[in-house]
Design an enzyme around this catalytic site. Structure first.
Site, mmCIF file in Angstrom:
data_model
loop_
_atom_site.group_PDB
_atom_site.id
_atom_site.type_symbol
_atom_site.label_atom_id
_atom_site.label_comp_id
_atom_site.label_asym_id
_atom_site.label_seq_id
_atom_site.Cartn_x
_atom_site.Cartn_y
_atom_site.Cartn_z
ATOM 1 N N GLU B 102 37.685 49.899 7.206
ATOM 2 C CA GLU B 102 37.791 51.364 7.096
ATOM 3 C C GLU B 102 37.074 52.024 8.273
ATOM 4 O O GLU B 102 37.533 53.057 8.783
ATOM 5 C CB GLU B 102 37.212 51.850 5.764
ATOM 6 C CG GLU B 102 37.944 51.352 4.519
ATOM 7 C CD GLU B 102 39.367 51.889 4.367
ATOM 8 O OE1 GLU B 102 39.809 52.697 5.203
ATOM 9 O OE2 GLU B 102 40.044 51.490 3.404
ATOM 10 N N TYR B 109 41.308 56.629 15.082
ATOM 11 C CA TYR B 109 41.780 58.003 15.309
ATOM 12 C C TYR B 109 41.099 58.605 16.522
ATOM 13 O O TYR B 109 41.715 59.353 17.287
ATOM 14 C CB TYR B 109 41.567 58.858 14.054
ATOM 15 C CG TYR B 109 42.403 58.366 12.896
ATOM 16 C CD1 TYR B 109 43.798 58.457 12.939
ATOM 17 C CD2 TYR B 109 41.830 57.773 11.777
ATOM 18 C CE1 TYR B 109 44.588 57.982 11.905
ATOM 19 C CE2 TYR B 109 42.607 57.298 10.732
ATOM 20 C CZ TYR B 109 43.986 57.409 10.797
ATOM 21 O OH TYR B 109 44.760 56.928 9.772
ATOM 22 N N GLU B 163 43.033 54.973 -1.489
ATOM 23 C CA GLU B 163 43.707 53.976 -0.639
ATOM 24 C C GLU B 163 45.236 54.102 -0.699
ATOM 25 O O GLU B 163 45.913 53.909 0.303
ATOM 26 C CB GLU B 163 43.336 52.553 -1.087
ATOM 27 C CG GLU B 163 41.848 52.212 -1.008
ATOM 28 C CD GLU B 163 41.432 51.746 0.378
ATOM 29 O OE1 GLU B 163 42.237 51.862 1.314
ATOM 30 O OE2 GLU B 163 40.287 51.278 0.516
#
Lengths: 141, 323
Positions: B102, B109, B163
């Site tokens: 994660e 990004y 998720e």
């Protein structure tokens, strides 16, 4: 009439799909120690996919063991692949591999435990097979 | 020196004695799928990025910032909170892998931003993320279940929704661009994230099902009520969030169909039946194709599929196939 055989691991998605079809279905055991069931006559196999990103390990080992029995393989009329589209190119890959290896059609692909549409489509397809049973080529081992 | 009397020994994880074979299976899948953003040639999207309008660029940066927030929470508090609930040291190790991936997703990004976008616009989007009430509300709703002392099974339910459901209002956009041959390398990276999140949702959902099976009927009913009521709340927030983001481009209704479809899949990961009826889940086929390229579904029974080929080459390992 076509029987159903399925494999489902601890998460139970394929088992829930098979149960919702409301027809007799034979479960391939998850444990290698358990005895392998025979095919219930001509049958469709419902198989989930467990591939890694490169497609390795898509077909569960227990399904491979089941298919390694020549009589069981001969009874196979087609395969239904289950999986998750979130896995991208390997979505329902096990269904495609089995279809190719066993020269049977991949009749349907669905995600996880399936939708009402999947249930309706597969049920209708099974009815069709039952009506046309005499036209299915049977290979006796 | 104090002796050990009365204290439980600290246990070393033994991967040669695995109580739940799923722990090893998922560990192997996750480690085999490991990736870093540097492996994706994001700079090939520079030209494509320049062809987006200003509004489309702002939308894309905001969507990715919203996704970054969810990844940040899952890496920093979600997965670590579930590690404390783990039933086996192997489950704890799988959750450590999930926490780290994660963090890789959140970091990715920023790689997209530094490759494609002016820093000032990215800074603006991070401010926007702190101020957007719907993004904050959905992040808060899940975070609350990660607080110390919260119910471990409700925490898993919220985590599966994060998720397998909450990410998808964001994932929609790169799939939409990809279906129009835009930002295709960025879409490749997002597909790697989607693949990881699918395993995370599956695994946490499986651990939930196993734990719920050990509970009483009354407790199971309470958990199911909680799950559907939380999903209902989150969906309300998501619909507003999707409107904020996509109303300007006229995509909101299409995004909502995608949300319904993914909400049903999140419920299935928890072992529950779908909530949204099929007619509410008619996802644009271009989006489904962008999600799973080269795995076309088709209707064998009705004969309408045009691309069925029995001899398609697929990767597989052959040593187990005796015929």
């Amino acid at each position: 009439m076509a029987g159903l055989v399925y494999y489902s691991s601890a998460s139970g998605n394929t088992a829930r799909f098979a149960a919702r079809l409301g027809r007799p279905a034979v479960r391939i055991p998850a444990s290698p120690g358990d005895p392998m069931p025979e095919a219930p006559g001509p049958c469709l196999l419902i198989c989930p996919t467990y591939a890694d990103g490169a497609g390795r390990g898509a077909v569960p080992k227990q399904v491979i063991r089941w298919l390694n029995g020549p009589a069981r393989r001969a009874a196979l009329c087609g395969v239904i692949g289950t999986g998750n589209r979130s896995f991208g190119p390997t979505f329902a890959l096990a269904g495609r591999i089995i279809a190719e290896k066993c020269s049977v059609p991949l009749v349907h692909c669905l995600e996880l435990a399936g939708t009402p549409d999947d249930i309706a489509r597969v049920s209708a397809g099974l009815d069709l097979i039952e009506e046309r049973t005499c036209s299915i080529p049977l290979i006796t081992a | 020196m104090k002796d050990m009397t009365g204290t439980r020994p600290l246990r070393a994880v033994n991967w040669n004695r695995v109580a739940d074979p799923k722990d090893l299976e998922v560990w192997n899948r996750l480690t085999a799928n490991f990736w870093l953003p540097e492996k994706v040639p994001l700079s090939n999207d520079v030209q494509s990025w320049a062809q987006l309008s200003e509004a489309e660029q702002r939308l894309t940066i905001r969507v990715f910032t919203g996704l970054t927030l969810l990844d940040t929470i899952q890496a920093g508090t979600g997965a670590p909170a579930m590690m404390a609930d783990a039933q086996t040291p192997h489950e704890e190790a799988v959750l450590a892998n999930i926490a780290f991936m994660e963090a890789v997703h959140a970091r990715s990004y920023s790689s997209i931003f530094s490759t494609l976008c002016p820093m000032a616009e990215v800074d603006e989007a991070f401010r926007w993320a702190e101020e957007n009430p719907h993004l904050q509300a959905k992040a808060r709703a899940v975070s609350d279940t990660y607080a110390p002392g919260a119910d471990p099974l409700k925490r898993k339910i919220a985590s599966v929704f994060l998720e397998s459901f909450l990410f998808y209002s964001g994932f929609y956009l790169p799939m939409h661009w990809s279906s129009r041959a835009r930002l295709t390398n960025t879409a490749d990276l997002i597909r790697l994230i989607i693949r990881d999140e699918a395993i995370h949702g599956y695994y946490i959902g499986l651990k939930f099902q196993q734990a719920a099976a050990r509970e009483s009927d009354g407790r199971r009913a309470e958990l199911k009520d909680y799950a559907f009521s939380l999903l209902f709340d989150l969906y309300g927030i998501e619909a507003l969030y999707a409107g904020d983001l996509y109303d300007g481009s006229g995509l909101t209704e299409e995004v909502k169909a995608f949300l319904h479809y993914n909400a049903n899949k999140a419920l299935m990961n928890l072992g529950y039946e779908a909530l949204f009826p099929p007619e509410a889940c008619q996802v644009n086929p271009a989006i489904l194709a962008a999600l799973a390229p080269d795995s076309e579904n088709h209707d064998f029974f009705s004969g309408s599929g045009s691309s069925y080929v029995i001899g398609r080459a697929v990767p597989t390992e052959d040593e187990d196939w005796a015929f």
